[in-house]
Design a protein around this motif. Structure first.
Motif, PDB file in Angstrom:
ATOM      1  N   PRO A  29       0.826  -1.212   0.000  1.00  0.00           N
ATOM      2  CA  PRO A  29       0.000   0.000   0.000  1.00  0.00           C
ATOM      3  C   PRO A  29       0.860   1.262   0.000  1.00  0.00           C
ATOM      4  CG  PRO A  29      -0.793  -1.570   1.632  1.00  0.00           C
ATOM      5  CD  PRO A  29       0.532  -2.085   1.126  1.00  0.00           C
ATOM      6  N   THR A  31       0.617   5.749   0.132  1.00  0.00           N
ATOM      7  CA  THR A  31      -0.190   6.949   0.367  1.00  0.00           C
ATOM      8  C   THR A  31      -0.213   7.793  -0.912  1.00  0.00           C
ATOM      9  OG1 THR A  31       1.688   8.284   1.093  1.00  0.00           O
ATOM     10  CG2 THR A  31       0.506   7.011   2.807  1.00  0.00           C
ATOM     11  N   LEU A  52      -7.076   8.860  -6.409  1.00  0.00           N
ATOM     12  CA  LEU A  52      -7.100   7.649  -5.581  1.00  0.00           C
ATOM     13  C   LEU A  52      -8.470   7.442  -4.933  1.00  0.00           C
ATOM     14  CD1 LEU A  52      -3.530   7.945  -4.092  1.00  0.00           C
ATOM     15  CD2 LEU A  52      -4.356   6.126  -5.607  1.00  0.00           C
ATOM     16  N   THR A  53      -9.120   8.515  -4.520  1.00  0.00           N
ATOM     17  CA  THR A  53     -10.462   8.405  -3.942  1.00  0.00           C
ATOM     18  C   THR A  53     -11.442   7.872  -4.979  1.00  0.00           C
ATOM     19  OG1 THR A  53     -10.054  10.173  -2.350  1.00  0.00           O
ATOM     20  CG2 THR A  53     -12.363   9.697  -2.885  1.00  0.00           C
ATOM     21  N   HIS A  56     -10.906   4.259  -5.506  1.00  0.00           N
ATOM     22  CA  HIS A  56     -11.474   3.521  -4.369  1.00  0.00           C
ATOM     23  C   HIS A  56     -12.988   3.407  -4.515  1.00  0.00           C
ATOM     24  CE1 HIS A  56     -13.176   3.328  -0.246  1.00  0.00           C
ATOM     25  NE2 HIS A  56     -12.339   2.312  -0.193  1.00  0.00           N
ATOM     26  N   VAL A  61      -9.198   0.100  -6.208  1.00  0.00           N
ATOM     27  CA  VAL A  61      -8.191   0.019  -5.147  1.00  0.00           C
ATOM     28  C   VAL A  61      -8.903  -0.085  -3.800  1.00  0.00           C
ATOM     29  CG1 VAL A  61      -6.456   1.337  -6.441  1.00  0.00           C
ATOM     30  CG2 VAL A  61      -7.959   2.530  -4.852  1.00  0.00           C
ATOM     31  N   ARG A  62      -8.199  -0.645  -2.831  1.00  0.00           N
ATOM     32  CA  ARG A  62      -8.716  -0.642  -1.460  1.00  0.00           C
ATOM     33  C   ARG A  62      -7.833   0.310  -0.667  1.00  0.00           C
ATOM     34  NH1 ARG A  62      -6.154  -5.711  -1.700  1.00  0.00           N
ATOM     35  NH2 ARG A  62      -8.102  -6.721  -2.195  1.00  0.00           N
ATOM     36  N   ARG A  63      -8.367   0.819   0.408  1.00  0.00           N
ATOM     37  CA  ARG A  63      -7.562   1.725   1.227  1.00  0.00           C
ATOM     38  C   ARG A  63      -7.638   1.330   2.683  1.00  0.00           C
ATOM     39  NH1 ARG A  63     -11.117   7.282   0.658  1.00  0.00           N
ATOM     40  NH2 ARG A  63     -12.786   6.669   2.064  1.00  0.00           N
ATOM     41  N   TYR A  72      -3.190   3.149  -0.254  1.00  0.00           N
ATOM     42  CA  TYR A  72      -3.977   2.495  -1.298  1.00  0.00           C
ATOM     43  C   TYR A  72      -3.204   1.347  -1.925  1.00  0.00           C
ATOM     44  CZ  TYR A  72      -6.761   6.750  -0.960  1.00  0.00           C
ATOM     45  OH  TYR A  72      -7.529   7.783  -0.510  1.00  0.00           O
ATOM     46  N   GLU A  73      -3.949   0.291  -2.301  1.00  0.00           N
ATOM     47  CA  GLU A  73      -3.356  -0.816  -3.040  1.00  0.00           C
ATOM     48  C   GLU A  73      -4.394  -1.338  -4.021  1.00  0.00           C
ATOM     49  OE1 GLU A  73      -2.433  -4.287  -0.688  1.00  0.00           O
ATOM     50  OE2 GLU A  73      -4.011  -3.765   0.731  1.00  0.00           O
TER      51      GLU A  73
END
Length: 129
Positions: A29, A31, A52-53, A56, A61-63, A72-73
């Motif tokens: 993950p 940032t 990134l939001t 998600h 991606v998951r956070r 995030y990944e």
């Protein structure tokens, strides 16, 4: 915006692809700040956080909490992401048989052979279970 500014601006999809490539390459993950530093494109912090939001929100991606923000990944690798898009497109079409027929007839000989092999492997796995 000047014509020069428009020329320098990349398509949004290209930037998203670059962000995902960074996350896939990291293997852990990251940032928004870390992704932004790795890209080294001079983007605003808020731009990266927004990208990134949105990824998600789409489930790409998951956070997880990290400090005062998130890390995030990717949920899937690149192939899984493309396969998911293909599946969603197929599911949205009422004439799935026609879509599949057109898809198969458009494949190269090599891709057609790969698809045949994969179908046979999947069939063998189902029979083994």
């Amino acid at each position: 915006m000047s014509d020069k500014g428009r020329e320098e601006r990349r398509p949004h999809g290209e930037l998203v692809a670059e962000v995902l490539a960074v996350l896939w390459g990291a293997g852990k993950p990251m940032t928004a700040r870390q992704v932004n530093a790795t890209l080294d494109k001079g983007l605003a912090r808020t731009t990266m956080a927004t990208i990134l939001t949105r990824l998600h929100e789409k489930g790409t991606v998951r956070r997880t909490p990290s400090g005062r923000g998130f890390a995030y990944e990717p949920v899937e690798d690149a192939a899984g992401l493309v396969a998911g898009r293909m599946r969603r497109e197929l599911e949205s079409e009422p004439r799935r048989d026609l879509v599949l027929r057109r898809f198969v007839t458009s494949l190269s000989e090599n891709d057609e052979e790969i698809l045949r092999r994969l179908l046979l492997e999947a069939e063998a796995e189902d029979e083994a279970e």
